[in-house]
Design a protein around this motif. Structure first.
Motif, PDB file in Angstrom:
ATOM      1  N   UNK A 190      -4.616   2.789  -2.627  1.00 56.48           N
ATOM      2  CA  UNK A 190      -4.360   4.203  -2.912  1.00 56.48           C
ATOM      3  C   UNK A 190      -3.950   4.950  -1.646  1.00 56.48           C
ATOM      4  N   UNK A 191      -4.671   4.679  -0.609  1.00 59.69           N
ATOM      5  CA  UNK A 191      -4.379   5.338   0.661  1.00 59.69           C
ATOM      6  C   UNK A 191      -2.960   5.013   1.106  1.00 59.69           C
ATOM      7  N   UNK A 192      -2.552   3.758   0.935  1.00 58.53           N
ATOM      8  CA  UNK A 192      -1.210   3.330   1.314  1.00 58.53           C
ATOM      9  C   UNK A 192      -0.150   4.089   0.509  1.00 58.53           C
ATOM     10  N   UNK A 193      -0.331   4.120  -0.818  1.00 55.44           N
ATOM     11  CA  UNK A 193       0.654   4.779  -1.683  1.00 55.44           C
ATOM     12  C   UNK A 193       0.735   6.278  -1.388  1.00 55.44           C
ATOM     13  N   UNK A 194      -0.422   6.907  -1.273  1.00 56.78           N
ATOM     14  CA  UNK A 194      -0.436   8.355  -1.019  1.00 56.78           C
ATOM     15  C   UNK A 194       0.199   8.663   0.332  1.00 56.78           C
ATOM     16  N   UNK A 195      -0.034   7.795   1.312  1.00 55.66           N
ATOM     17  CA  UNK A 195       0.553   8.029   2.640  1.00 55.66           C
ATOM     18  C   UNK A 195       2.075   7.971   2.584  1.00 55.66           C
ATOM     19  N   UNK A 196       2.626   7.078   1.758  1.00 55.70           N
ATOM     20  CA  UNK A 196       4.076   7.015   1.626  1.00 55.70           C
ATOM     21  C   UNK A 196       4.620   8.275   0.957  1.00 55.70           C
ATOM     22  N   UNK A 197       3.922   8.760  -0.048  1.00 56.06           N
ATOM     23  CA  UNK A 197       4.337  10.028  -0.658  1.00 56.06           C
ATOM     24  C   UNK A 197       4.281  11.162   0.356  1.00 56.06           C
ATOM     25  N   UNK A 198       3.228  11.138   1.148  1.00 52.47           N
ATOM     26  CA  UNK A 198       3.066  12.150   2.185  1.00 52.47           C
ATOM     27  C   UNK A 198       4.235  12.117   3.163  1.00 52.47           C
ATOM     28  N   UNK A 199       4.734  10.905   3.431  1.00 45.03           N
ATOM     29  CA  UNK A 199       5.843  10.736   4.374  1.00 45.03           C
ATOM     30  C   UNK A 199       7.150  11.276   3.810  1.00 45.03           C
ATOM     31  N   UNK A 200       7.488  10.856   2.593  1.00 40.71           N
ATOM     32  CA  UNK A 200       8.788  11.258   2.048  1.00 40.71           C
ATOM     33  C   UNK A 200       8.845  12.757   1.762  1.00 40.71           C
ATOM     34  N   UNK A 201       7.695  13.364   1.510  1.00 41.29           N
ATOM     35  CA  UNK A 201       7.685  14.804   1.240  1.00 41.29           C
ATOM     36  C   UNK A 201       8.034  15.614   2.484  1.00 41.29           C
ATOM     37  N   UNK A 202       7.899  15.010   3.641  1.00 42.68           N
ATOM     38  CA  UNK A 202       8.196  15.714   4.890  1.00 42.68           C
ATOM     39  C   UNK A 202       9.669  15.619   5.275  1.00 42.68           C
ATOM     40  N   UNK A 203      10.413  14.792   4.545  1.00 44.23           N
ATOM     41  CA  UNK A 203      11.826  14.604   4.870  1.00 44.23           C
ATOM     42  C   UNK A 203      12.655  15.646   4.127  1.00 44.23           C
ATOM     43  N   UNK A 204      13.302  16.571   4.850  1.00 41.00           N
ATOM     44  CA  UNK A 204      14.047  17.662   4.196  1.00 41.00           C
ATOM     45  C   UNK A 204      15.129  17.172   3.240  1.00 41.00           C
ATOM     46  N   UNK A 205      15.759  16.062   3.549  1.00 37.18           N
ATOM     47  CA  UNK A 205      16.863  15.588   2.721  1.00 37.18           C
ATOM     48  C   UNK A 205      16.448  14.853   1.471  1.00 37.18           C
ATOM     49  N   UNK A 206      15.176  14.562   1.340  1.00 33.50           N
ATOM     50  CA  UNK A 206      14.702  13.808   0.176  1.00 33.50           C
ATOM     51  C   UNK A 206      14.278  14.765  -0.943  1.00 33.50           C
TER      52      UNK A 206
END
Length: 690
Positions: A190-206
């Motif tokens: 869960x921590x792994x998956x949530x961390x990836x979501x956390x990452x992509x949400x910070x990318x302005x172009x995504x």
């Protein structure tokens, strides 16, 4: 073993590369690095391919040290190739990936180290294997060995950096991978998956908005994870996802789908944190999208109605806001909304019942024609709520019932009421739903005496406050006259009790002030029909009937009635009613009756009534009160022949017929009560015999 087997590497290098000591393997890797540079510089690409194949073969060896050597060797190749590594990324990454399923934790650790170095050099070209890399990292995130997990975290961090820096990254592929794993119950995963979501949400172009309905349910489920770190990151991710839904982001939003998912996390089975955040989302969506949420109104109601009792939640705020959004032209699926309201109308929490009643009233006000189609479904529930323990619920319930009863556009089949033709004719000016309500109310009063005692006065008073009291009293009185219990018999005790209740309200309630004023002079106020209707009903309680006559200043007729009282069984209950009547005569409401004792027109008849009551009373406080009242009347002359008094004023009231009706009612009542008493005695006797 010949050098040709490992060409272009030598047997000596292979031996050192597969040594059990890390330092020797490291030294061999440096040699390989130097050799790769030379081969690439001199464009000996075939030899370079053979070298990589030799190292790949080592990673497949059953010997653990050989696999470790192959891994460090592949990393050395990547370092040596540098910027030219991208064309070899597949050949370098694929062999390393196979080592992540190794049973030896040290091999898995060195695979992390090797892949880190390869990916660091290959950068964006390594993303061609993103699906495999993601799958490996997913598995390693819950590896049993701490060192392996630490190595995987470094690799994971590196790949995230590369993803962020790659504008052409396939976000859809990543979201598919996340969606497939979002419901994992393993905390590390869960921590792994949530961390990836956390990452992509910070990318302005995504732009992840379109994927929110696919993953948000699983994210909310992660809020119940035992690890505080997972919960904290999940809260942060949900906050960022919510911001992405803001209309200012110009993103296409599947609003209905998101709302339905949020509602599933507002149930009482959800964790408090999930419930709180889901309601925050619903609140923000209602503020951002306004009327666009109304097609999902039923879903909103499912979420907020059971949560209104908790001030820590935003349910009350949301409820107020969406109620403001509902107007006559609102796009509402009334069928689903009504279903939700019906399901929550008798909810265990009174705050929910209050809210449901308010919603029904609001919809009845804003969309009367649509709501009226469902009145038959609501009406029985509303009737049952008259016995609700909460006073606020009762008041709102009566308000809603009177809203329905006072509605202009009613289409109801009167034949279902099973009323006699003459009653229908007399009630033709009364709202059909008021008739329907009164029929049900009387049945409830009959079946539940406690309801009469505890709520009877309050219910009737509220009805008279919100509707025309003349219609209420006409309807109740007429229906009582023809009321029968479930066996088809007349319950005379119930009729007497109801006549007593209605008379008490009539004489004392502020809500009936104008009705009392009209009944004071029925001829002048066009209330003759109402007076006669009440008269017939009140015949079941003679003292109440006498009170009605005093109220209407029909003293001559009252004098005729009072002389009939000795013919009736003088019970304790009847004496109590006389006692109450004396108190009423002494009250401000009947002050004009006392003043009429000074009138030459009324004195003789009225004094006759009071004197007769005095003779019936035992010497109680009421007796003494009445004696004192009679003693202060000037020029008091009472004769037995009260009929020789001055002529009565002309009136439209058919007193002769009413008096006959009274006599017949008393005779029928006496006979019925006697028969009933006899049946009870016989029944008791049979029980004793048995």
């Amino acid at each position: 073993m010949s050098d040709n087997l490992y060409a272009p590497l030598t047997q000596a290098i292979i031996r050192t590369l597969t040594d059990k000591l890390y330092e020797k393997r490291k030294a061999a890797a440096l040699e390989i690095e130097k050799q790769v540079r030379d081969l690439h510089k001199n464009n000996h690409l075939t030899e370079l391919d053979k070298l990589i194949s030799v190292l790949e073969g080592l990673t497949l060896s059953p010997n653990g040290n050989n696999r470790k050597g192959g891994l460090i060797g592949l990393a050395a190749v990547a370092i040596a190739l540098g910027k030219s590594c991208s064309s070899y990324s597949s050949k370098l990454i694929t062999p390393v990936l196979t080592c992540f399923s190794d049973l030896d934790s040290r091999v898995r650790y060195f695979a992390c180290e090797s892949l880190y170095n390869i990916v660091k050099i290959c950068r964006s070209s390594s993303l061609e294997h993103f699906g495999d890399l993601f799958d490996v990292l997913w598995k390693l995130s819950s590896d049993t060995d701490q060192n392996v997990r630490s190595g995987a975290e470094l690799l994971d961090r590196l790949i995230k950096e590369i993803v962020i820096a790659t504008p052409t990254f396939d976000l859809e592929h990543l979201m598919v991978l996340i969606k497939e794993r979002i419901y994992t119950l393993n905390s590390s995963n869960r921590r792994f998956i949530i961390s990836w979501l956390h990452t992509v949400l910070k990318v302005p172009g995504f732009n992840v908005t379109t994927y929110i309905p696919e993953v948000v349910d699983g994210i909310f489920k992660a809020l119940d994870d035992q690890a505080a770190a997972v919960r904290e990151t999940t809260v942060s991710v949900l906050g960022e996802l919510l911001y992405k839904l803001n209309p200012s982001e110009n993103a296409k939003v599947n609003l209905g789908g998101i709302i339905n998912i949020l509602v599933s996390h507002t149930t009482e089975n959800a964790t408090p944190l999930a419930r709180e955040i889901a309601l925050v989302w619903l609140d923000e969506l209602s503020l951002w999208f306004g009327g666009q949420i109304l097609p999902s109104l039923s879903a909103y109601l499912v979420a907020i109605l059971p949560s209104l009792h908790d001030p820590a939640l935003k349910a009350n705020k949301i409820n107020e806001h969406i109620m403001e959004l509902v107007t006559p032209d609102s796009p509402i699926d009334m069928d689903s909304v009504v279903e939700v309201l019906l399901n929550h109308l008798q909810h265990e929490r009174y705050t929910t019942r209050i809210a449901v009643l308010n919603w029904i009233r609001h919809l009845h006000k804003t969309n009367p024609s649509q709501m009226f189609q469902f009145i038959e479904q609501f009406f029985p529930r509303l009737l049952s709520m008259l016995s609700d323990s909460a006073e606020d619920v009762l008041m709102l319930d009566i308000l809603l019932i009177t809203d329905i009863c006072g509605h202009q556009h009613q289409n109801i089949d009167m034949s279902t009421f099973e009323l006699k033709k003459e009653i229908k004719e007399e009630l033709k000016t009364v709202s059909p739903y008021l008739i329907k309500f009164c029929i049900s109310l009387l049945q409830m009063f009959h079946d539940d005496p406690k309801l009469v005692t505890e709520r009877g006065i309050q219910i009737v008073r509220q009805l008279c406050l919100l509707l025309d009291p003349r219609d209420v009293y006409r309807c109740l009185a007429l229906l009582l006259l023809h009321f029968q219990d479930s066996t088809g018999s007349v319950d005379y005790e119930f009729l007497a009790k109801m006549a007593e209740l209605l008379n008490r309200i009539l004489l004392t309630a502020a809500e009936l002030f104008h009705l009392r004023a009209n009944l004071k002079n029925p001829d002048a106020s066009n209330c003759v029909d109402l007076f006669e209707c009440l008269y017939r009903c009140w015949c079941h309680q003679p003292i109440c009937l006498l009170t009605l006559c005093l109220l209407s200043q029909s003293y001559q007729h009252a004098a005729e009635l009072v002389l009939r009282l000795p013919e009736i069984d003088i019970t304790v209950d009847l004496l109590k009613e006389i006692d109450r009547l004396v108190q009423l005569i002494e009250s401000p409401i009947l002050a004009y009756v006392r003043l009429d004792l000074l009138s030459a027109e009324h004195q003789r008849s009225l004094a006759c009534v009071l004197s007769a009551l005095l003779m019936l009373l035992p010497q109680t406080d009421a007796f003494n009160t009445l004696v004192k009242r009679l003693q202060v009347i000037p020029l008091l002359t009472i004769t037995d022949n009260h009929k020789k008094s001055s002529k009565e004023k002309p009136t439209k009231i058919k007193f002769k017929e009413l008096l006959e009706f009274f006599d017949n009612t008393i005779a029928t009542r006496t006979k019925a009560l006697s028969a009933n008493h006899k049946n009870k005695l016989n029944s008791r006797a049979r029980q004793v015999e048995n």
